[in-house]
Design a protein around this motif. Structure first.
Motif, PDB file in Angstrom:
ATOM      1  N   ARG A   9       0.798  -1.220   0.000  1.00  0.00           N
ATOM      2  CA  ARG A   9       0.000   0.000   0.000  1.00  0.00           C
ATOM      3  C   ARG A   9       0.834   1.276   0.000  1.00  0.00           C
ATOM      4  O   ARG A   9       0.308   2.356  -0.133  1.00  0.00           O
ATOM      5  N   TYR A  10       2.125   1.165   0.195  1.00  0.00           N
ATOM      6  CA  TYR A  10       2.993   2.335   0.258  1.00  0.00           C
ATOM      7  C   TYR A  10       4.173   2.165  -0.695  1.00  0.00           C
ATOM      8  O   TYR A  10       4.534   1.048  -1.054  1.00  0.00           O
ATOM      9  N   ARG A  65       1.280   6.839  -0.217  1.00  0.00           N
ATOM     10  CA  ARG A  65       0.308   5.757  -0.386  1.00  0.00           C
ATOM     11  C   ARG A  65       0.272   5.378  -1.851  1.00  0.00           C
ATOM     12  O   ARG A  65       0.071   6.231  -2.707  1.00  0.00           O
TER      13      ARG A  65
END
Length: 69
Positions: A9-10, A65
């Motif tokens: 997610r990052y 993100r």
């Protein structure tokens, strides 16, 4: 230890200081930690290079993100 879903997610992004359209980005956790064992050989080499030339070729990296873009 972070789970794979959290890492995906990052991303940690190294923006070029000289070419606005050029950057290197790698999956990481929310704190910017990269699981180097999960990177391909080429990605690991690029990541280590980008870290080594921060301030000379790349700006200080930013954690973002990855699901926002």
């Amino acid at each position: 230890m972070s789970s794979t879903s959290q890492i995906a997610r990052y991303e940690i992004r190294f923006q070029s200081l000289f070419n606005e359209g050029r950057a290197l980005a790698f999956p990481c956790d929310a704190e910017g930690h990269v699981q180097m064992d999960a990177l391909s050989d080429r990605a690991r080499t690029n990541y280590l290079y980008a870290r080594a030339v921060v301030g000379r070729e790349y700006a200080t990296p930013a954690v973002m993100r990855s699901d926002l873009h």
